[in-house]
Design a protein around this motif. Structure first.
Motif, PDB file in Angstrom:
ATOM      1  N   LYS A 122     -15.809  18.103  36.409  1.00 11.30           N
ATOM      2  CA  LYS A 122     -16.058  16.693  36.710  1.00 11.30           C
ATOM      3  C   LYS A 122     -16.623  16.775  38.317  1.00 11.30           C
ATOM      4  O   LYS A 122     -17.147  15.822  38.564  1.00 11.30           O
ATOM      5  N   GLU A 127     -24.159  14.035  34.057  1.00  9.59           N
ATOM      6  CA  GLU A 127     -25.279  13.721  33.551  1.00  9.59           C
ATOM      7  C   GLU A 127     -25.112  12.625  32.465  1.00  9.59           C
ATOM      8  O   GLU A 127     -23.844  12.795  31.981  1.00  9.59           O
ATOM      9  N   THR A 128     -25.718  11.984  31.837  1.00  6.94           N
ATOM     10  CA  THR A 128     -25.703  10.982  30.695  1.00  6.94           C
ATOM     11  C   THR A 128     -26.705  11.066  29.681  1.00  6.94           C
ATOM     12  O   THR A 128     -27.830  11.218  30.055  1.00  6.94           O
ATOM     13  N   VAL A 161     -23.787   7.506  23.389  1.00  9.85           N
ATOM     14  CA  VAL A 161     -24.029   8.138  24.719  1.00  9.85           C
ATOM     15  C   VAL A 161     -23.000   9.023  25.163  1.00  9.85           C
ATOM     16  O   VAL A 161     -21.539   8.521  25.158  1.00  9.85           O
ATOM     17  N   SER A 163     -21.194  11.448  28.317  1.00  4.15           N
ATOM     18  CA  SER A 163     -21.395  11.736  29.958  1.00  4.15           C
ATOM     19  C   SER A 163     -20.637  13.025  30.095  1.00  4.15           C
ATOM     20  O   SER A 163     -19.470  13.122  29.355  1.00  4.15           O
ATOM     21  N   GLU A 220     -16.978  12.157  28.143  1.00  3.95           N
ATOM     22  CA  GLU A 220     -16.940  10.516  27.896  1.00  3.95           C
ATOM     23  C   GLU A 220     -18.055  10.359  26.807  1.00  3.95           C
ATOM     24  O   GLU A 220     -19.007  10.960  26.640  1.00  3.95           O
ATOM     25  N   ASN A 222     -19.709   6.621  24.832  1.00  3.14           N
ATOM     26  CA  ASN A 222     -19.837   5.303  24.574  1.00  3.14           C
ATOM     27  C   ASN A 222     -18.918   4.574  25.811  1.00  3.14           C
ATOM     28  O   ASN A 222     -18.225   3.637  25.414  1.00  3.14           O
ATOM     29  N   GLY A 223     -18.587   5.090  27.026  1.00  2.60           N
ATOM     30  CA  GLY A 223     -17.906   4.371  28.097  1.00  2.60           C
ATOM     31  C   GLY A 223     -16.669   4.590  28.192  1.00  2.60           C
ATOM     32  O   GLY A 223     -15.807   4.030  29.006  1.00  2.60           O
TER      33      GLY A 223
ATOM     34  N   ALA B  71     -11.867   1.797  34.926  1.00  5.49           N
ATOM     35  CA  ALA B  71     -12.202   2.190  33.763  1.00  5.49           C
ATOM     36  C   ALA B  71     -13.715   2.017  33.504  1.00  5.49           C
ATOM     37  O   ALA B  71     -14.214   2.476  32.462  1.00  5.49           O
ATOM     38  N   GLY B  73     -17.103   3.618  32.851  1.00  2.00           N
ATOM     39  CA  GLY B  73     -17.481   4.963  32.819  1.00  2.00           C
ATOM     40  C   GLY B  73     -18.728   4.998  33.462  1.00  2.00           C
ATOM     41  O   GLY B  73     -19.281   4.371  34.322  1.00  2.00           O
ATOM     42  N   THR B  74     -19.445   6.116  32.780  1.00  2.00           N
ATOM     43  CA  THR B  74     -21.015   6.503  33.324  1.00  2.00           C
ATOM     44  C   THR B  74     -21.772   6.246  32.155  1.00  2.00           C
ATOM     45  O   THR B  74     -23.037   7.199  31.964  1.00  2.00           O
ATOM     46  N   SER B  75     -21.434   5.481  31.107  1.00  3.99           N
ATOM     47  CA  SER B  75     -22.269   5.570  29.862  1.00  3.99           C
ATOM     48  C   SER B  75     -23.159   4.445  29.689  1.00  3.99           C
ATOM     49  O   SER B  75     -23.477   3.803  28.418  1.00  3.99           O
ATOM     50  N   VAL B  76     -23.422   3.647  30.771  1.00  2.00           N
ATOM     51  CA  VAL B  76     -24.281   2.375  31.053  1.00  2.00           C
ATOM     52  C   VAL B  76     -23.420   1.308  30.337  1.00  2.00           C
ATOM     53  O   VAL B  76     -23.333   0.390  30.800  1.00  2.00           O
ATOM     54  N   ILE B  77     -23.285   1.286  28.903  1.00  2.00           N
ATOM     55  CA  ILE B  77     -22.788   0.238  28.035  1.00  2.00           C
ATOM     56  C   ILE B  77     -21.541   0.153  28.240  1.00  2.00           C
ATOM     57  O   ILE B  77     -20.658   0.987  28.369  1.00  2.00           O
ATOM     58  N   PRO B  79     -18.119  -0.959  27.006  1.00  2.65           N
ATOM     59  CA  PRO B  79     -17.530  -0.945  25.423  1.00  2.65           C
ATOM     60  C   PRO B  79     -16.866  -2.408  25.277  1.00  2.65           C
ATOM     61  O   PRO B  79     -16.354  -3.101  26.241  1.00  2.65           O
ATOM     62  N   GLN B  82     -13.446  -3.281  26.707  1.00  6.32           N
ATOM     63  CA  GLN B  82     -13.208  -3.350  28.044  1.00  6.32           C
ATOM     64  C   GLN B  82     -13.911  -4.413  28.806  1.00  6.32           C
ATOM     65  O   GLN B  82     -13.558  -4.610  30.041  1.00  6.32           O
ATOM     66  N   GLN B 310     -18.486  14.036  43.170  1.00  4.91           N
ATOM     67  CA  GLN B 310     -19.499  13.058  42.320  1.00  4.91           C
ATOM     68  C   GLN B 310     -19.165  11.499  42.553  1.00  4.91           C
ATOM     69  O   GLN B 310     -18.411  11.138  41.837  1.00  4.91           O
ATOM     70  N   HIS B 312     -19.964   7.739  42.251  1.00  5.49           N
ATOM     71  CA  HIS B 312     -20.758   7.292  41.001  1.00  5.49           C
ATOM     72  C   HIS B 312     -20.438   5.819  40.985  1.00  5.49           C
ATOM     73  O   HIS B 312     -19.503   5.380  41.039  1.00  5.49           O
ATOM     74  N   ARG B 339     -28.884   9.698  43.133  1.00  3.66           N
ATOM     75  CA  ARG B 339     -29.657   9.713  42.105  1.00  3.66           C
ATOM     76  C   ARG B 339     -29.144   8.805  40.766  1.00  3.66           C
ATOM     77  O   ARG B 339     -28.144   8.689  40.608  1.00  3.66           O
ATOM     78  N   VAL B 341     -28.884   8.177  36.956  1.00  6.74           N
ATOM     79  CA  VAL B 341     -28.616   8.989  35.911  1.00  6.74           C
ATOM     80  C   VAL B 341     -28.781   8.189  34.731  1.00  6.74           C
ATOM     81  O   VAL B 341     -28.302   6.867  34.706  1.00  6.74           O
ATOM     82  N   GLY B 342     -28.781   8.748  33.549  1.00  8.49           N
ATOM     83  CA  GLY B 342     -28.821   8.127  32.144  1.00  8.49           C
ATOM     84  C   GLY B 342     -29.846   7.283  32.043  1.00  8.49           C
ATOM     85  O   GLY B 342     -30.821   7.011  32.744  1.00  8.49           O
ATOM     86  N   PRO B 343     -29.985   6.719  30.801  1.00  7.01           N
ATOM     87  CA  PRO B 343     -31.208   6.045  30.450  1.00  7.01           C
ATOM     88  C   PRO B 343     -31.445   4.704  31.219  1.00  7.01           C
ATOM     89  O   PRO B 343     -30.470   4.049  31.404  1.00  7.01           O
ATOM     90  N   VAL B 354     -25.348   8.338  41.158  1.00  3.94           N
ATOM     91  CA  VAL B 354     -24.499   9.441  41.611  1.00  3.94           C
ATOM     92  C   VAL B 354     -24.914  10.168  42.735  1.00  3.94           C
ATOM     93  O   VAL B 354     -26.170  10.312  43.209  1.00  3.94           O
TER      94      VAL B 354
END
Lengths: 404, 404
Positions: A122, A127-128, A161, A163, A220, A222-223, B71, B73-77, B79, B82, B310, B312, B339, B341-343, B354
């Motif tokens: 970590k 990156e994702t 997704v 990470s 990770e 989907n979050g 909680a 995360g780094t997956s954009v969406i 869930p 949450q 990192q 983020h 930076r 990151v992700g979509p 990040v």
């Protein structure tokens, strides 16, 4: 209720010839009526997958769970509670996700081999990536040859997704790949049954070294921290490659001169000619190719009212971005360009497509075919093979709906 | 455990002056120790939100649930299990999602007003949008003035995907907006308490007509039918506008000459000067503006080991795309570009950022500030107002971590 397995008779006819399409529509409804009368009770979710939405999935067995075609929405990302599961070995004990950061992975075949914990990974990078995760055997249920294995139709796939740390960053920190290595080989951390040669059962897969470029060691999905069902605490993610190449509970990542000698690599997941036995000389199931299917309307929703309908589904290119999707409402005789909707989450993700159409009274065979940015067109027919892998046939994925 | 509400003393100091930053770090740890000793037991999840991950959220009340900062995360969406909840009225009975397609919405202020069912809406169009859903009061907990209302810190926000029919398509099908209308007004379908003037409690909000362009009548969130907790079976989605403007269980969508006279519009959600009462002449809380915060590392993870980290978090522009994010490890004295990151899921979504940094032994105040594509820079200070709305201060959102 397992709507898609009940429509196999229709699909077999449909795959035969264009002239069989009209008859196929009728066959579908006969087949469904018969199957509904004899429908077995739904199997319960296994404990490790208890968080799945039972209404959205088909439990084939304790290690194989499929997303219902009708459950795929239009939000690009497949929610974790709907995503398919396919495990090659029994799921490890939940104790391995009790202290996720403590999980260790051995990195070999680099200039400075060493073991790294998730906590260390970590710190090394982040990156994702969004990608289609698809079982090699997705679409097997459409093969008339009835290959052995789970009879997946479309739902052994999802778009998720991930990470984690790029594998290339880890390799860089360890001095680079050792000279001459040509494969990236991942080994799963499952507990193997005692008393037999580990190679016969272990999950260990090799992919070309080039796949390292976009690969992640991911914690990770989907979050949320990756669930045990989906390979947590750490999974090797190789975007564009079929599910089996994305090693769950990864305990070793090695750069190697040769492919793994594990049976799952040498004999499993090979494209064998129909009727033949698999062997290491045959192509391995790795990179995915262009594919699409329609998720709505579906025959299991019953007879539709005549009028406007939004025909929608998903399309992906495997290694390449989707360039476009065409939809047919006459079983492939004519095609219209569909509209791509929603966010573009990168070349490894799927796109949602929609075609607005007027469907008059009658029976309609709806099909989709995608083209990737390299100009590869989704084929009409499947590539026949002994184990039912890589089915991208648009004819097999067509659906027949009745409008009254 | 409610880690962020326990660190308010630090945040209050932090907001004061740069010279207070070092002391602030210590204050934080004293504050946490005191709060831990007196920490009340976590409240249980209310029934309609029973699907939430109890470990990932803070239950403030039966109608207010916050995502824990740790909680994200780094997956954009974000869930669904949450995502925060904020209801202005008790949640309707689950019977309203028993037959989703039967839900009716009245469309008024168009040339051909009529009632439409969800089933009918589904035939009229389909679009998908990813957007930040954020409560107007997110960040209220950082106001030293302690405005009344839920003491949200960062977690009354999430980034989610909605699918539905574009409002503009529905309007087009009904002949267009009636002449002269200037607002789009949505009315929630909650059951109102008997015996009191409905205007005092009903959820009805007006937004400028221009917001129609990207608005949806949505039936799906994150790949599933919208849950009751999040406004199913049908919700008005107004991308870029704060949560309250996204009407749950929408039963009427009207194009109007005037703003709604409901109290929640005329007096609620107004930017009132500190110490004053709200009135309709004050600005309404509607469009969001540029904001970001760090989600890792956080002080509640305890003392960090010295070395690489990192850093983020998330950044969004409200009505505009994020152009860039800067991160400071010295409380805002100096900044480095982070930076992304992700979509990139479109201008209404948030981006993950990040910054890789070496943190030596000591106490570090980590902050982020975003810039949108129009050049708007996230401000250092909050805009003071009586009710604690629209807090985008980077100083308020800074975190203090200790490295040993």
């Amino acid at each position: 209720m397992q709507p898609h397995s009940t429509s196999l008779p229709r699909r077999r006819l449909l795959a035969g010839s264009a002239s069989a399409l009209a008859a196929a529509g009728l066959a579908s409804f006969q087949g469904q009526a018969l199957a509904q009368a004899a429908a077995p009770a739904a199997k319960p979710l296994p404990g490790y997958a208890g968080f799945k939405n039972a209404d959205a999935v088909i439990v084939h067995s304790s290690t194989t769970i499929e997303t219902k075609r009708s459950a795929f929405g239009t939000s690009v990302i497949t929610p974790s509670n709907q995503l398919y599961v396919r495990n090659n070995l029994p799921t490890p004990n939940a104790s391995i996700v009790a202290d996720r950061d403590a999980w260790q992975v051995q990195i070999d075949g680099v200039k400075q081999p060493r073991q790294l914990s998730v906590a260390e990974l970590k710190k090394m990078g982040l990156e994702t990536v969004t990608m289609v995760l698809q079982c090699s055997g997705n679409g097997r249920g459409f093969f008339p040859s009835k290959p052995s294995g789970t009879q997946w139709t479309v739902g052994a796939a999802g778009c998720v997704v991930w990470s984690g740390v790029p594998v290339r960053e880890v390799v860089k920190a360890l001095g680079g790949v050792a000279d001459g290595m040509v494969y990236m080989t991942g080994t799963g951390g499952e507990v193997l049954p005692a008393g037999i040669d580990p190679k016969t059962v272990m999950v260990e897969r090799s992919v070309p070294l080039s796949a390292m470029q976009d690969a992640l060691l991911a914690w990770e999905m989907n979050g949320e921290p990756i669930s045990l069902a989906h390979g947590g605490p750490l999974r090797l993610i190789v975007p564009g490659y079929t599910g089996v190449n994305n090693i769950k509970y990864i305990k070793q990542l090695a750069f190697t001169l040769k492919e793994s000698e594990a049976h799952i690599m040498s004999h499993g997941y090979r494209i064998s000619p129909p009727g033949s036995k698999s062997d290491p000389s045959q192509p391995s199931v790795q990179e995915m190719s262009v594919k699409s299917w329609i998720n709505s309307p579906l025959p299991e929703a019953g007879t539709q009212a005549a009028g406007m309908v939004q025909i929608h589904g998903v399309a992906f290119g495997g290694m390449h971005a989707v360039k476009g999707v065409e939809v047919s409402t006459d079983g492939g005789k004519s095609w219209k360009p569909a509209r791509l909707v929603g966010p573009d989450m990168g070349k490894y993700a799927w796109r949602q497509f929609v075609l607005q159409a007027q469907l008059p009274k009658g029976t309609h065979v709806l099909a989709s075919r995608a083209t990737d940015e390299k100009g590869n067109l989704q084929p009409e027919t499947r590539g026949e093979n002994q184990s039912g892998y890589n089915n991208t046939s648009w004819a097999d994925h067509a659906v027949t709906v009745t409008v009254a």
